[in-house]
Design an enzyme around this catalytic site. Structure first.
Site, mmCIF file in Angstrom:
data_model
loop_
_atom_site.group_PDB
_atom_site.id
_atom_site.type_symbol
_atom_site.label_atom_id
_atom_site.label_comp_id
_atom_site.label_asym_id
_atom_site.label_seq_id
_atom_site.Cartn_x
_atom_site.Cartn_y
_atom_site.Cartn_z
ATOM 1 N N GLN A 1 0.847 -1.197 0.000
ATOM 2 C CA GLN A 1 0.000 0.000 0.000
ATOM 3 C C GLN A 1 0.882 1.248 0.000
ATOM 4 O OE1 GLN A 1 -3.459 -0.655 3.060
ATOM 5 N NE2 GLN A 1 -1.769 -1.982 3.619
ATOM 6 N N HIS B 1 -1.539 1.337 -4.283
ATOM 7 C CA HIS B 1 -1.909 2.747 -4.081
ATOM 8 C C HIS B 1 -1.037 3.689 -4.902
ATOM 9 C CE1 HIS B 1 -4.021 1.825 0.053
ATOM 10 N NE2 HIS B 1 -4.708 1.429 -0.991
ATOM 11 N N CYS C 1 2.587 17.750 -19.445
ATOM 12 C CA CYS C 1 2.712 16.328 -19.803
ATOM 13 C C CYS C 1 3.611 16.213 -21.035
ATOM 14 C CB CYS C 1 1.318 15.761 -20.113
ATOM 15 S SG CYS C 1 1.377 14.094 -20.813
ATOM 16 N N LEU D 1 3.592 -4.018 14.770
ATOM 17 C CA LEU D 1 4.121 -3.516 16.037
ATOM 18 C C LEU D 1 3.137 -3.792 17.165
ATOM 19 C CD1 LEU D 1 6.594 -2.024 17.093
ATOM 20 C CD2 LEU D 1 5.383 0.121 16.701
ATOM 21 N N GLU D 2 1.862 -3.602 16.872
ATOM 22 C CA GLU D 2 0.823 -3.868 17.876
ATOM 23 C C GLU D 2 -0.363 -4.485 17.161
ATOM 24 O OE1 GLU D 2 -0.736 0.747 17.817
ATOM 25 O OE2 GLU D 2 0.875 0.120 19.158
ATOM 26 N N ALA E 1 9.139 -4.294 12.568
ATOM 27 C CA ALA E 1 9.328 -5.054 11.325
ATOM 28 C C ALA E 1 10.793 -5.361 11.052
ATOM 29 C CB ALA E 1 8.721 -4.271 10.154
HETATM 30 P P1 OAD Z 1 -1.371 2.989 9.141
HETATM 31 O O1 OAD Z 1 -0.692 4.222 9.616
HETATM 32 O O2 OAD Z 1 -2.849 2.958 9.145
HETATM 33 O O3 OAD Z 1 -0.877 1.730 10.008
HETATM 34 C C1 OAD Z 1 0.486 1.500 10.215
HETATM 35 C C2 OAD Z 1 0.642 0.215 11.003
HETATM 36 O O4 OAD Z 1 2.018 -0.058 11.131
HETATM 37 C C3 OAD Z 1 0.058 0.274 12.448
HETATM 38 O O5 OAD Z 1 -0.741 -0.881 12.667
HETATM 39 C C4 OAD Z 1 1.307 0.270 13.327
HETATM 40 O O6 OAD Z 1 1.102 -0.429 14.556
HETATM 41 C C5 OAD Z 1 2.297 -0.467 12.452
HETATM 42 N N1 OAD Z 1 3.710 -0.109 12.723
HETATM 43 C C6 OAD Z 1 4.244 1.079 13.079
HETATM 44 N N2 OAD Z 1 5.561 0.999 13.203
HETATM 45 C C7 OAD Z 1 5.901 -0.291 12.919
HETATM 46 C C8 OAD Z 1 7.130 -1.024 12.888
HETATM 47 N N3 OAD Z 1 8.298 -0.454 13.160
HETATM 48 N N4 OAD Z 1 7.076 -2.331 12.557
HETATM 49 C C9 OAD Z 1 5.899 -2.951 12.275
HETATM 50 N N5 OAD Z 1 4.719 -2.319 12.292
HETATM 51 C C10 OAD Z 1 4.715 -1.003 12.608
HETATM 52 O O7 OAD Z 1 -0.781 2.685 7.693
HETATM 53 P P2 OAD Z 1 -1.364 1.700 6.554
HETATM 54 O O8 OAD Z 1 -2.071 0.557 7.176
HETATM 55 O O9 OAD Z 1 -0.272 1.423 5.612
HETATM 56 O O10 OAD Z 1 -3.690 5.177 1.729
HETATM 57 O O11 OAD Z 1 -2.425 2.661 5.875
HETATM 58 C C11 OAD Z 1 -3.170 2.166 4.785
HETATM 59 C C12 OAD Z 1 -3.487 3.293 3.844
HETATM 60 O O12 OAD Z 1 -4.102 4.369 4.569
HETATM 61 C C13 OAD Z 1 -2.273 3.951 3.196
HETATM 62 O O13 OAD Z 1 -1.816 3.250 2.079
HETATM 63 C C14 OAD Z 1 -2.776 5.303 2.840
HETATM 64 C C15 OAD Z 1 -3.480 5.620 4.141
HETATM 65 O O14 OAD Z 1 -4.464 6.564 4.112
HETATM 66 C C16 OAD Z 1 -3.926 6.225 0.894
HETATM 67 O O15 OAD Z 1 -3.430 7.332 1.071
HETATM 68 C C17 OAD Z 1 -4.841 5.908 -0.230
#
Ligand code: OAD
Length: 232
Positions: free
Chosen positions: A88, A106, A133, A200-201, A217
């Site tokens: 993503q 994305h 463009c 992470l959680e 990670a």
């Molecule tokens: P989020 O910010 O929603 O979630 C990040 C996740 O990573 C959380 O569950 C954290 O606990 C975890 N995390 C943080 N640090 C970490 C580490 N060091 N190791 C492992 N895990 C860790 O981000 P996404 O789930 O990627 O879309 O968000 C999904 C989409 O929402 C994105 O692609 C973006 C956003 O809005 C668009 O902009 C269309």
């Protein structure tokens, strides 16, 4: 030998210094998603949206891949089955770690998209309303090639086909808050795949996984990859 589908989110790049979205101090605590990540926001204030992504692009260029990106690239290189990486993330850290095939559902920060003719091309610098463009010449139509809320993510048919054939589905560093990616675990499970979350959680969707391993990670991913490769 088995097919694996891996989904990554912002957590995989967090230790490279790129902010996540929903954690404390995440991007969506500082910016209104509706202003900077929707087609309507772009229509209202394109300069604000371009400035937001220009800052993301600068941060991304300064960041370097971490041990999790490198471990996944090693898995792609050495695993005898097919490894599909769906991300993503709009950063290019998987590629810079050596990953060859990355499905960016994305979109990609380092690419531009012409809103007039749909041409896509590489973009490393600052983007402004004055850019044209290179194919159709339209000015004021150049935008980052990223998927905004309300737009359809890329490669959905290909991802569905890969999920249908996988024996193992792994989710790394994503909160499970955004569909359709948040639904991949249920799709894979329904096809009989084992499912594992590395985060992470506990994420929103943790209960949907067969197994959850918590930790950064940069530690959990290399450990999981080494164990899998050793077991082959
Ligand atoms: P989020 O910010 O929603 O979630 C990040 C996740 O990573 C959380 O569950 C954290 O606990 C975890 N995390 C943080 N640090 C970490 C580490 N060091 N190791 C492992 N895990 C860790 O981000 P996404 O789930 O990627 O879309 O968000 C999904 C989409 O929402 C994105 O692609 C973006 C956003 O809005 C668009 O902009 C269309």
């Amino acid at each position: 030998m088995q097919n694996i589908v891996i989904l990554t989110g912002a957590g995989v790049s967090a230790e490279s210094g790129l902010g996540t979205f929903r954690d404390m101090d995440g991007l969506w605590t500082r910016y209104d998603l509706a202003d900077v990540a929707t087609p309507e926001g772009y229509q209202r204030d394109p300069d604000l949206v371009l400035a937001f992504y220009n800052a993301r692009r600068r941060n991304c260029r300064e960041a370097i891949p971490n041990a999790a990106h490198y471990a996944l690239a090693r898995l792609e290189e050495t695993f005898p089955g097919r490894v599909t990486l769906v991300t993503q993330n709009i950063d290019d850290l998987h590629e810079r770690a050596g990953h060859r095939e990355v499905i960016h559902m994305h979109g990609e920060l380092m690419k531009a998209l012409c809103g007039a003719c749909d041409h896509r091309w590489g973009w490393l610098g600052t983007m402004s309303r004055d850019d044209a463009c290179p194919v159709c010449g339209a000015v004021g139509q150049v935008r980052p090639d990223v998927v905004w809320f309300g737009e359809v993510p890329y490669w959905m048919d290909e991802i569905a086909a890969r999920l249908a054939r996988c024996k193992l589905f792994l989710s790394i560093g994503t909160s499970g808050a955004v569909y359709p990616a948040a639904g991949f675990v249920a799709e894979a499970s329904a096809q009989g795949a084992r499912t594992l979350e590395l985060n992470l959680e506990q994420s929103d969707g943790a209960a949907l996984f067969d197994q959850v391993r918590l930790g950064p990670a940069s530690q959990t991913v290399p450990a999981w990859v080494s164990a899998l490769i050793d077991a082959e």
